[in-house]
Enzyme design. Sequence first.
Site, short mmCIF file in Angstrom:
data_model
loop_
_atom_site.label_atom_id
_atom_site.label_comp_id
_atom_site.label_asym_id
_atom_site.label_seq_id
_atom_site.Cartn_x
_atom_site.Cartn_y
_atom_site.Cartn_z
N LYS A 108 0.73 -1.14 -0.08
CA LYS A 108 0.17 -0.16 -0.02
C LYS A 108 0.85 1.27 -0.12
O LYS A 108 1.77 1.24 0.80
CB LYS A 108 -0.83 0.13 1.20
CG LYS A 108 -1.81 1.21 1.21
CD LYS A 108 -2.77 1.06 2.53
CE LYS A 108 -2.26 1.66 3.69
NZ LYS A 108 -2.16 3.21 3.99
N ASP A 110 -3.50 4.37 -1.53
CA ASP A 110 -4.26 4.54 -0.47
C ASP A 110 -4.24 6.31 -0.10
O ASP A 110 -3.78 6.70 0.52
CB ASP A 110 -3.81 4.06 0.93
CG ASP A 110 -4.77 4.37 2.15
OD1 ASP A 110 -5.81 4.63 1.86
OD2 ASP A 110 -4.20 4.13 3.23
N LEU A 111 -4.96 7.03 -0.98
CA LEU A 111 -4.77 8.31 -1.02
C LEU A 111 -6.31 8.81 -0.58
O LEU A 111 -6.40 10.22 -0.13
CB LEU A 111 -4.68 9.21 -2.14
CG LEU A 111 -3.27 8.85 -2.91
CD1 LEU A 111 -2.96 9.52 -3.91
CD2 LEU A 111 -2.05 9.03 -1.60
N LYS A 112 -7.22 7.94 -0.08
CA LYS A 112 -8.64 8.34 0.33
C LYS A 112 -9.11 9.73 -0.28
O LYS A 112 -9.38 10.57 0.49
CB LYS A 112 -8.41 8.63 1.87
CG LYS A 112 -7.84 7.34 2.49
CD LYS A 112 -7.71 7.58 4.23
CE LYS A 112 -7.16 6.42 4.90
NZ LYS A 112 -5.88 5.97 4.77
N PHE A 113 -9.19 9.81 -1.36
CA PHE A 113 -9.82 10.96 -2.06
C PHE A 113 -11.19 11.49 -1.50
O PHE A 113 -12.07 10.56 -1.50
CB PHE A 113 -10.12 10.76 -3.78
CG PHE A 113 -8.80 10.27 -4.21
CD1 PHE A 113 -7.60 10.81 -4.18
CD2 PHE A 113 -8.91 9.18 -5.58
CE1 PHE A 113 -6.48 10.69 -4.84
CE2 PHE A 113 -7.84 8.99 -5.98
CZ PHE A 113 -6.57 9.78 -5.72
N ASP A 122 -13.29 14.99 -2.18
CA ASP A 122 -13.63 16.41 -2.82
C ASP A 122 -14.72 16.34 -3.54
O ASP A 122 -15.63 15.40 -3.50
CB ASP A 122 -12.20 16.64 -3.64
CG ASP A 122 -11.89 18.05 -3.44
OD1 ASP A 122 -12.66 18.88 -3.63
OD2 ASP A 122 -10.62 18.50 -3.22
N PRO A 151 -17.30 15.98 -6.70
CA PRO A 151 -17.32 14.84 -7.65
C PRO A 151 -16.23 15.08 -8.77
O PRO A 151 -15.55 14.06 -9.20
CB PRO A 151 -18.75 14.65 -8.03
CG PRO A 151 -19.45 15.35 -6.81
CD PRO A 151 -18.61 16.31 -6.43
N THR A 157 -9.87 3.80 11.09
CA THR A 157 -9.84 2.62 12.39
C THR A 157 -9.33 3.33 13.66
O THR A 157 -9.21 2.47 14.58
CB THR A 157 -8.94 1.25 11.93
OG1 THR A 157 -7.85 1.82 11.01
CG2 THR A 157 -9.69 0.42 11.07
N GLN A 188 -4.32 3.28 16.57
CA GLN A 188 -5.32 2.27 15.94
C GLN A 188 -6.27 2.19 17.06
O GLN A 188 -5.79 2.29 18.44
CB GLN A 188 -4.75 1.31 15.51
CG GLN A 188 -4.04 1.22 14.15
CD GLN A 188 -5.05 1.56 13.03
OE1 GLN A 188 -5.93 1.98 13.04
NE2 GLN A 188 -4.49 1.69 11.70
N ARG A 194 2.99 -0.67 10.70
CA ARG A 194 3.79 -0.61 11.81
C ARG A 194 4.36 -2.25 12.20
O ARG A 194 5.46 -2.34 12.30
CB ARG A 194 3.65 0.21 12.68
CG ARG A 194 3.86 1.59 12.30
CD ARG A 194 3.03 2.84 13.08
NE ARG A 194 1.61 2.70 13.07
CZ ARG A 194 0.82 3.39 13.37
NH1 ARG A 194 1.06 4.37 14.57
NH2 ARG A 194 -0.60 3.21 13.32
#
Length: 247
Positions: free
Chosen positions: A45, A72-75, A77, A79, A136, A207, A228
């Site tokens: 990732k 994993d840039l978790k867009f 914004d 549409p 999480t 976490q 980690r």
Amino acid sequence: MIKPTAAETPAIKPRERIIVALDVDSAAAAREISNELSGAVGAFKIGLQLFTATGPAFVRELTESGTKIFLDLKFHDIPNTVAKAAVEAARLGVWMFNVHAFGGSEMMLQTIKEVDAVCETEEIIRPLIIAVTVLTSSTAETMSETGVGQGINDQVGSLAKLAANCGLDGVVASPQEVQTVRSIVDRPNFLTVTPGIRQTLATPDDQRRVTTFGQALANGSDYVVIGRPIVKAKDRIQAVEQIVADV
Ligand code: C5P
């Protein structure tokens, strides 16, 4: 129909369900980890830290070498912006990327539409598009301080349902909520990707909603994201083997 859990789907070996988070600050450090663990785990990732440090060139370097990458840039914004960023993620050749379900249905639908169109025209393998539900690291306090009126489980359920209705391929959630997702989303191939894995539950770092690897698979997680506990281990291969031995 209830989807068989990962534990009941022998075709994918437990180690292939591990996605190692390359949460490091340079291409050299990430290369060292991916070389060391290639073959020992299923995918890697690239998240905000490494992407900000190295940019898309490093993503391309790994995808072109045949490494399965979860970007994993978790867009999250408007549409149009998310859809256009998602198209560029697809062009990088990643296996999977994500958006925040909290961005809403218009954002998710436009993203899928534009990615599908570009993948067809440019003959790109369409990446899996998954939605982040509730991070999480979040707790009941996080829900209340950010003005979310329902508890974590219900919020994960609402966002998973929304993502599934928009045609996404799955969600990111905690392994503690996989069964909620399964009970709400009636789609056999809807993926659950779960960070928050700790073999020693006494050391969760930041976490908060954690389980062991074995418990995550027993709950029905399709893929787990582990950072980690593997990346910072003295002997990373041994760390992977110990985690896999939990199943
Ligand atoms: O080091 P650790 O195993 O906690 O790393 C978990 C990884 O999964 C991090 O890269 C984090 O950004 C990511 N993640 C998460 N929770 C989510 C989505 C992604 O922890 N909901």
